[in-house]
Structure formats: structure tokens, C-alpha cells
Design a protein around this motif. Sequence first.
Motif, PDB file in Angstrom:
ATOM      1  N   VAL B  16       0.460   0.316   0.009  1.00  0.00           N
ATOM      2  CA  VAL B  16       1.545  -0.329  -0.210  1.00  0.00           C
ATOM      3  C   VAL B  16       0.812  -2.229  -1.436  1.00  0.00           C
ATOM      4  O   VAL B  16       0.949  -2.592  -1.445  1.00  0.00           O
ATOM      5  CB  VAL B  16       1.228  -1.782   1.381  1.00  0.00           C
ATOM      6  N   VAL B  17       2.137  -2.129  -1.892  1.00  0.00           N
ATOM      7  CA  VAL B  17       2.196  -2.577  -3.315  1.00  0.00           C
ATOM      8  C   VAL B  17       3.202  -4.050  -2.717  1.00  0.00           C
ATOM      9  O   VAL B  17       3.959  -3.774  -3.274  1.00  0.00           O
ATOM     10  CB  VAL B  17       2.436  -1.248  -4.405  1.00  0.00           C
ATOM     11  N   ALA B  27      -3.950  -0.520  -9.802  1.00  0.00           N
ATOM     12  CA  ALA B  27      -4.771   0.101  -9.589  1.00  0.00           C
ATOM     13  C   ALA B  27      -4.030   1.459  -8.472  1.00  0.00           C
ATOM     14  O   ALA B  27      -4.313   2.342  -8.187  1.00  0.00           O
ATOM     15  CB  ALA B  27      -5.701  -0.929  -9.179  1.00  0.00           C
ATOM     16  N   ALA B  28      -2.848   0.688  -8.172  1.00  0.00           N
ATOM     17  CA  ALA B  28      -2.438   0.793  -7.342  1.00  0.00           C
ATOM     18  C   ALA B  28      -1.501   2.506  -7.655  1.00  0.00           C
ATOM     19  O   ALA B  28      -1.782   3.914  -6.966  1.00  0.00           O
ATOM     20  CB  ALA B  28      -1.271   0.482  -6.941  1.00  0.00           C
ATOM     21  N   ALA B  29      -1.518   3.013  -8.935  1.00  0.00           N
ATOM     22  CA  ALA B  29      -0.635   3.744  -9.077  1.00  0.00           C
ATOM     23  C   ALA B  29      -1.547   5.261  -9.316  1.00  0.00           C
ATOM     24  O   ALA B  29      -1.626   5.767  -9.094  1.00  0.00           O
ATOM     25  CB  ALA B  29       0.127   4.064 -10.710  1.00  0.00           C
ATOM     26  N   MET B  30      -2.739   4.176  -9.534  1.00  0.00           N
ATOM     27  CA  MET B  30      -4.305   5.547 -10.009  1.00  0.00           C
ATOM     28  C   MET B  30      -4.291   5.885  -9.337  1.00  0.00           C
ATOM     29  O   MET B  30      -4.870   7.272  -8.805  1.00  0.00           O
ATOM     30  CB  MET B  30      -5.461   4.771 -10.737  1.00  0.00           C
ATOM     31  N   LEU B  31      -4.538   5.100  -8.236  1.00  0.00           N
ATOM     32  CA  LEU B  31      -4.560   5.508  -6.271  1.00  0.00           C
ATOM     33  C   LEU B  31      -4.257   6.945  -5.538  1.00  0.00           C
ATOM     34  O   LEU B  31      -4.125   8.146  -5.711  1.00  0.00           O
ATOM     35  CB  LEU B  31      -4.875   4.413  -5.469  1.00  0.00           C
ATOM     36  N   VAL B 134      -4.746   2.598   5.108  1.00  0.00           N
ATOM     37  CA  VAL B 134      -3.643   2.070   4.141  1.00  0.00           C
ATOM     38  C   VAL B 134      -4.327   1.063   3.088  1.00  0.00           C
ATOM     39  O   VAL B 134      -5.263   0.662   3.919  1.00  0.00           O
ATOM     40  CB  VAL B 134      -2.877   0.775   5.320  1.00  0.00           C
ATOM     41  N   TRP B 135      -3.717   1.121   2.429  1.00  0.00           N
ATOM     42  CA  TRP B 135      -4.122   0.700   1.412  1.00  0.00           C
ATOM     43  C   TRP B 135      -3.325  -0.678   0.308  1.00  0.00           C
ATOM     44  O   TRP B 135      -2.327  -0.225   0.754  1.00  0.00           O
ATOM     45  CB  TRP B 135      -4.367   1.194  -0.201  1.00  0.00           C
ATOM     46  N   THR B 136      -3.470  -1.786   0.113  1.00  0.00           N
ATOM     47  CA  THR B 136      -2.503  -2.738  -0.259  1.00  0.00           C
ATOM     48  C   THR B 136      -3.056  -3.652  -1.177  1.00  0.00           C
ATOM     49  O   THR B 136      -4.325  -3.951  -1.629  1.00  0.00           O
ATOM     50  CB  THR B 136      -2.981  -3.829   1.241  1.00  0.00           C
ATOM     51  N   PHE B 137      -1.937  -3.872  -1.908  1.00  0.00           N
ATOM     52  CA  PHE B 137      -2.377  -4.380  -3.483  1.00  0.00           C
ATOM     53  C   PHE B 137      -0.998  -5.541  -3.749  1.00  0.00           C
ATOM     54  O   PHE B 137      -0.234  -4.617  -3.271  1.00  0.00           O
ATOM     55  CB  PHE B 137      -1.670  -3.530  -4.338  1.00  0.00           C
TER      56      PHE B 137
END
Lengths: 76, 137
Positions: B16-17, B27-31, B134-137
Motif C-alpha cells: 500500500v503506497v 522502497a515500495a517498488a523494490m519490494l 500488508v506492507w505500507t509505504f
Amino acid sequence: MTERKIVDGRGSFCPGPLMELIVALKHSQVGDELEVLSTDKGSADDIPEWVRRVGHDYVSTTENDGVWHIVVRKTK
Amino acid sequence: MRIKEKKMVGQKICVVVISGTLERLQAAAMLASVAAVSGQEVRVFLSMNALPHFIKGSTAEAPHEGPMGDLMKARNVPEFKMLFEQAIELGGARLYPCSMAMDVLGIGSEQLEDYLGEATGLSRLLTEVQDGQVWTF
């Protein structure tokens, strides 16, 4: 017939060299060896981990004058 | 052992960006890209200040939070928009624009990059994240 392809990821940063390896793998045959060149130490550490995760063969890593050579064999 | 590894690799992640800053987008794009090319199912939701970067024709220029942003610009770090595209092309990731952010911006799907999926609201987001990290940036 297998061949070894060079994937030149020098000058790029994580995950650039890995992405270049993946593109090259898509265009390779099972059994081919690919040698990734990277000036980024993080990529040199992370590419073998990715190879193990997805199930290709990790062959070797060597370092020469600040360039890492990571050799991978395509298995599928 | 093999089966166990496969199961781990197959886990779904939802990224979730919210932020529009370079460091967080990067960082979101790398992950997202590395997870997608590792066989994980990846869903990316773009909302708030992140979404305007995905209006057609916008570049990967984004404000920096701190010194890492400046350093990344000076080095040859892959652009976040390129990494998201690679996540889609090489790993089957899907990127969704937040419907609320689109309404606030007054834009339709045709104004967003073609590689984005359909406008997505919170109910759909909550359904998607049910069975994933869920990963939030």
C-alpha cells in the motif's frame, strides 16, 4: 548445447542487476549458465538468495577489482 | 523441503503506497519487483500522494525526504516507475489506483498509466489483503 551469457549489471544498484538477470533468464535455455557482473555488493549477496528461493542453480561468486561475478544455471 | 520452500515463495503480499516521496516510492517498488519475480503474488495499491506520479506523462521525479533521496539521484539507482513496470511484466504484479484519490484529483482511468488496473476502493482492498501480508509505504 549450453552457453554462458554475460549479464552486465555494473554501475547499477539493487535490484537492477537482479532484474537484468531475470530478463536474461527469460531469453535463455534450461542448462544455460549466466554470469552477472555487478559493482553493487548488495546485489552480489542477494542474487544467490533469490536463486535459491526460486530454484535455479547457484554456481559461484567471485570478486575481482570491485566487480562481483555471480554465476547461475537455469534449471526450468 | 521443496514443497515447503515453494509455499513460502508463493505467499501473497499487498503493498500500500500512500507517500509521494522518492525514498518510499523507491522502497515500495523494490519490494514489489523482487517479490513478484520471486514467484509471490503482488498487489500494489496507489493512493494519496503516491497516485499523481502515475498520471500519464509524469516522470519519476519525486520530492526527497532526506539525504538518501539526493544520493539515489546522483547514483544509477533504477527508477521506481521502471521497477513497478518490471514487477508487472516479469512477475505478474498488479497495480491498482485508489478510486478515492482519483475522485479527489478529478481524473479517470484513461489519464493514468496504461499498466495500472481498475480503480479500487477500500472494500476491494480489504478483500485482497485478507490472505496476504500488508506492507505500507
